[in-house]
Design a protein around this motif. Structure first.
Motif, PDB file in Angstrom:
ATOM      1  N   GLN A 232      62.731 -18.505 -31.753  1.00 17.11           N
ATOM      2  CA  GLN A 232      64.114 -18.677 -32.487  1.00 17.11           C
ATOM      3  C   GLN A 232      65.067 -19.263 -31.781  1.00 17.11           C
ATOM      4  OE1 GLN A 232      67.291 -17.343 -32.101  1.00 17.11           O
ATOM      5  NE2 GLN A 232      67.988 -17.324 -34.271  1.00 17.11           N
ATOM      6  N   GLU A 233      65.209 -19.107 -30.536  1.00 16.45           N
ATOM      7  CA  GLU A 233      66.103 -19.972 -29.620  1.00 16.45           C
ATOM      8  C   GLU A 233      65.805 -21.629 -29.615  1.00 16.45           C
ATOM      9  OE1 GLU A 233      65.946 -18.233 -25.974  1.00 16.45           O
ATOM     10  OE2 GLU A 233      66.983 -16.252 -26.422  1.00 16.45           O
ATOM     11  N   GLN A 234      64.364 -21.971 -29.635  1.00 13.94           N
ATOM     12  CA  GLN A 234      63.990 -22.849 -29.720  1.00 13.94           C
ATOM     13  C   GLN A 234      64.395 -23.790 -31.111  1.00 13.94           C
ATOM     14  OE1 GLN A 234      59.975 -22.788 -28.774  1.00 13.94           O
ATOM     15  NE2 GLN A 234      60.366 -22.869 -26.433  1.00 13.94           N
ATOM     16  N   THR A 235      64.038 -23.016 -32.042  1.00 14.30           N
ATOM     17  CA  THR A 235      64.278 -23.557 -33.387  1.00 14.30           C
ATOM     18  C   THR A 235      65.804 -23.821 -33.751  1.00 14.30           C
ATOM     19  OG1 THR A 235      62.491 -22.404 -34.354  1.00 14.30           O
ATOM     20  CG2 THR A 235      63.941 -23.327 -35.917  1.00 14.30           C
ATOM     21  N   LEU A 236      66.791 -22.721 -33.206  1.00 20.04           N
ATOM     22  CA  LEU A 236      68.115 -22.753 -33.480  1.00 20.04           C
ATOM     23  C   LEU A 236      68.601 -24.049 -32.604  1.00 20.04           C
ATOM     24  CD1 LEU A 236      71.016 -21.657 -34.074  1.00 20.04           C
ATOM     25  CD2 LEU A 236      70.732 -20.244 -32.110  1.00 20.04           C
ATOM     26  N   GLU A 237      68.124 -24.329 -31.322  1.00 22.18           N
ATOM     27  CA  GLU A 237      68.643 -25.563 -30.391  1.00 22.18           C
ATOM     28  C   GLU A 237      68.494 -26.753 -31.310  1.00 22.18           C
ATOM     29  OE1 GLU A 237      67.436 -27.600 -26.121  1.00 22.18           O
ATOM     30  OE2 GLU A 237      67.468 -25.001 -26.499  1.00 22.18           O
ATOM     31  N   VAL A 238      67.260 -26.853 -31.877  1.00 27.79           N
ATOM     32  CA  VAL A 238      66.689 -28.337 -32.687  1.00 27.79           C
ATOM     33  C   VAL A 238      67.678 -28.253 -33.731  1.00 27.79           C
ATOM     34  CG1 VAL A 238      64.903 -29.362 -33.936  1.00 27.79           C
ATOM     35  CG2 VAL A 238      64.333 -28.134 -31.740  1.00 27.79           C
ATOM     36  N   VAL A 239      67.852 -27.359 -34.664  1.00 30.88           N
ATOM     37  CA  VAL A 239      68.621 -27.237 -35.731  1.00 30.88           C
ATOM     38  C   VAL A 239      70.124 -27.722 -35.624  1.00 30.88           C
ATOM     39  CG1 VAL A 239      69.642 -25.999 -37.632  1.00 30.88           C
ATOM     40  CG2 VAL A 239      66.980 -25.654 -37.041  1.00 30.88           C
ATOM     41  N   ILE A 240      70.499 -27.046 -34.531  1.00 31.20           N
ATOM     42  CA  ILE A 240      72.145 -27.702 -34.133  1.00 31.20           C
ATOM     43  C   ILE A 240      71.946 -29.020 -33.841  1.00 31.20           C
ATOM     44  CG2 ILE A 240      73.967 -27.181 -32.409  1.00 31.20           C
ATOM     45  CD1 ILE A 240      73.805 -24.860 -34.402  1.00 31.20           C
ATOM     46  N   ARG A 241      71.094 -29.464 -33.115  1.00 32.00           N
ATOM     47  CA  ARG A 241      71.108 -30.924 -32.728  1.00 32.00           C
ATOM     48  C   ARG A 241      70.785 -31.967 -33.791  1.00 32.00           C
ATOM     49  NH1 ARG A 241      67.651 -30.462 -28.940  1.00 32.00           N
ATOM     50  NH2 ARG A 241      65.774 -31.038 -29.992  1.00 32.00           N
ATOM     51  N   LEU A 242      70.089 -31.432 -34.823  1.00 29.28           N
ATOM     52  CA  LEU A 242      69.876 -32.246 -36.084  1.00 29.28           C
ATOM     53  C   LEU A 242      71.254 -32.164 -36.777  1.00 29.28           C
ATOM     54  CD1 LEU A 242      66.153 -31.136 -36.863  1.00 29.28           C
ATOM     55  CD2 LEU A 242      66.932 -33.438 -35.967  1.00 29.28           C
ATOM     56  N   LEU A 243      71.748 -31.159 -36.868  1.00 30.88           N
ATOM     57  CA  LEU A 243      72.989 -31.088 -37.679  1.00 30.88           C
ATOM     58  C   LEU A 243      74.037 -31.892 -37.130  1.00 30.88           C
ATOM     59  CD1 LEU A 243      73.151 -27.047 -38.713  1.00 30.88           C
ATOM     60  CD2 LEU A 243      73.073 -29.142 -40.416  1.00 30.88           C
ATOM     61  N   ARG A 244      74.172 -31.804 -36.010  1.00 28.36           N
ATOM     62  CA  ARG A 244      75.265 -32.750 -35.176  1.00 28.36           C
ATOM     63  C   ARG A 244      75.031 -34.188 -35.494  1.00 28.36           C
ATOM     64  NH1 ARG A 244      75.394 -29.123 -29.807  1.00 28.36           N
ATOM     65  NH2 ARG A 244      76.961 -27.696 -30.328  1.00 28.36           N
ATOM     66  N   ARG A 245      73.632 -34.544 -35.630  1.00 28.80           N
ATOM     67  CA  ARG A 245      73.345 -36.133 -35.881  1.00 28.80           C
ATOM     68  C   ARG A 245      73.689 -36.340 -37.446  1.00 28.80           C
ATOM     69  NH1 ARG A 245      67.397 -36.520 -33.272  1.00 28.80           N
ATOM     70  NH2 ARG A 245      67.931 -36.355 -30.937  1.00 28.80           N
ATOM     71  N   ARG A 246      73.636 -35.406 -38.057  1.00 30.41           N
ATOM     72  CA  ARG A 246      73.723 -35.528 -39.677  1.00 30.41           C
ATOM     73  C   ARG A 246      75.244 -35.598 -39.891  1.00 30.41           C
ATOM     74  NH1 ARG A 246      70.062 -37.856 -42.521  1.00 30.41           N
ATOM     75  NH2 ARG A 246      70.919 -37.166 -44.387  1.00 30.41           N
ATOM     76  N   ILE A 247      75.705 -34.446 -39.576  1.00 34.28           N
ATOM     77  CA  ILE A 247      77.267 -34.235 -39.996  1.00 34.28           C
ATOM     78  C   ILE A 247      78.561 -34.369 -38.784  1.00 34.28           C
ATOM     79  CG2 ILE A 247      76.528 -33.031 -42.246  1.00 34.28           C
ATOM     80  CD1 ILE A 247      77.101 -30.535 -40.991  1.00 34.28           C
ATOM     81  N   GLY A 248      78.051 -34.273 -37.699  1.00 34.52           N
ATOM     82  CA  GLY A 248      78.952 -34.497 -36.613  1.00 34.52           C
ATOM     83  C   GLY A 248      79.152 -33.018 -35.895  1.00 34.52           C
TER      84      GLY A 248
END
Length: 293
Positions: A232-248
């Motif tokens: 869960q922690e690894q998935t959360l980290e990846v999702v947050i990083r991807l979201l920042r790339r998409r919407i800041g």
């Protein structure tokens, strides 16, 4: 760690520890019975309730809630449970609520709607990492500290508590319950602890971890929980990083909302975010999905 069940067992075994936590005499426990209460026809269940025994009805009811995860709706749920209990059971005595957090950072921030209650004598908020000298003198409170202390310090504190139990607890049945409780907490916190380490910790000449009362029911469950937490922690980290790339950059409120998602929900969000272009897309997705199991 399933802290709700741990604390339920702890307060059943050591009800005096609860009253020491709230700066009352340990003897207050003699005037109460402790139980978990499920509210009929609802999904609510109060972690623990200290109910005055029949001949001490002037004592208040104590509602106990243990909260070890960030939950912005925690107080809404807590007070809903309490007032529903009061409606269903119509007690004639006063009440108090005691909320136990491992640390202040897990307490909800948006509490304006409940401020009058939180600032009154009706509610006590405790932060276990801020416990003072009482942990050095009280066996029960020391076991509470064992739940939140870091893994590196766990073996030393466990050994001290085991020694204290053998010296102070005379009743053999109670002594075994306390040792079982300490063992349960240690195995939950250190699921990969070796047989030799447990022999040393419990001071036994011949000790087989695989024959302990809780080993079989705990070890596989804990290892799976650890794996799930890491995933869960690894998935959360990846999702947050991807979201920042998409919407800041994301607001702290949005990050908190995302951190409450299950691993499966995070994986679904990872797929959905490919279609996001604005923060509003994320907010809408969370609204539609964050409450779903």
């Amino acid at each position: 760690m399933k802290t709700d069940s741990i604390f339920y067992r702890l307060f059943q075994t050591f009800p005096s520890a609860f009253f020491e936590l709230i700066n009352l005499q340990a003897s207050e426990a003699n005037a109460y019975n402790f139980a978990s209460v499920e509210l009929k026809q609802t999904a609510f269940c109060i972690d623990g309730v200290f109910l005055p025994v029949a001949d001490t009805s002037s004592q208040p009811i104590y509602f106990v809630e243990v909260q070890f995860q960030k939950d912005n709706e925690f107080y809404a749920r807590l007070f809903s449970e309490i007032f529903l209990y009061l409606r269903l059971y119509a007690p004639t005595t006063d009440w108090r609520a005691v909320v136990i957090f491992p640390r202040r950072s897990l307490e909800p921030i948006q509490v304006q709607a409940y401020r009058v209650l939180l600032e009154s004598k009706l509610v006590t908020r405790l932060y276990l990492n801020e416990l003072g000298e009482v942990t050095e003198h009280s066996l029960g409170v020391g076991i509470i500290k064992l739940v939140v202390i870091n893994k590196k310090e766990t073996p030393l504190l466990a050994r001290n508590l085991i020694t204290k139990t053998r010296l102070e607890v005379v009743d053999q049945a109670l002594k075994q319950k306390v040792l079982d409780l300490i063992e349960t907490i240690v195995v939950y916190k250190l699921p990969l602890i070796s047989r030799q380490e447990l022999i040393k910790m419990f001071g036994l000449d011949n000790f087989d971890i695989k024959t302990t009362r809780i080993y079989e029911e705990v070890r596989d469950e804990v290892i799976e929980e650890v794996r799930d937490e890491v995933r869960q922690e690894q998935t959360l980290e990846v999702v947050i990083r991807l979201l920042r790339r998409r919407i800041g950059n994301l607001s702290q409120q949005l990050q908190d909302s995302i951190s409450q998602l299950s691993t499966e929900q995070l994986e679904n969000l990872a797929e959905a975010l490919l279609d996001f272009s604005t923060e509003e897309n994320l907010v809408a997705w969370l609204k539609d999905n964050s409450t779903q199991a």
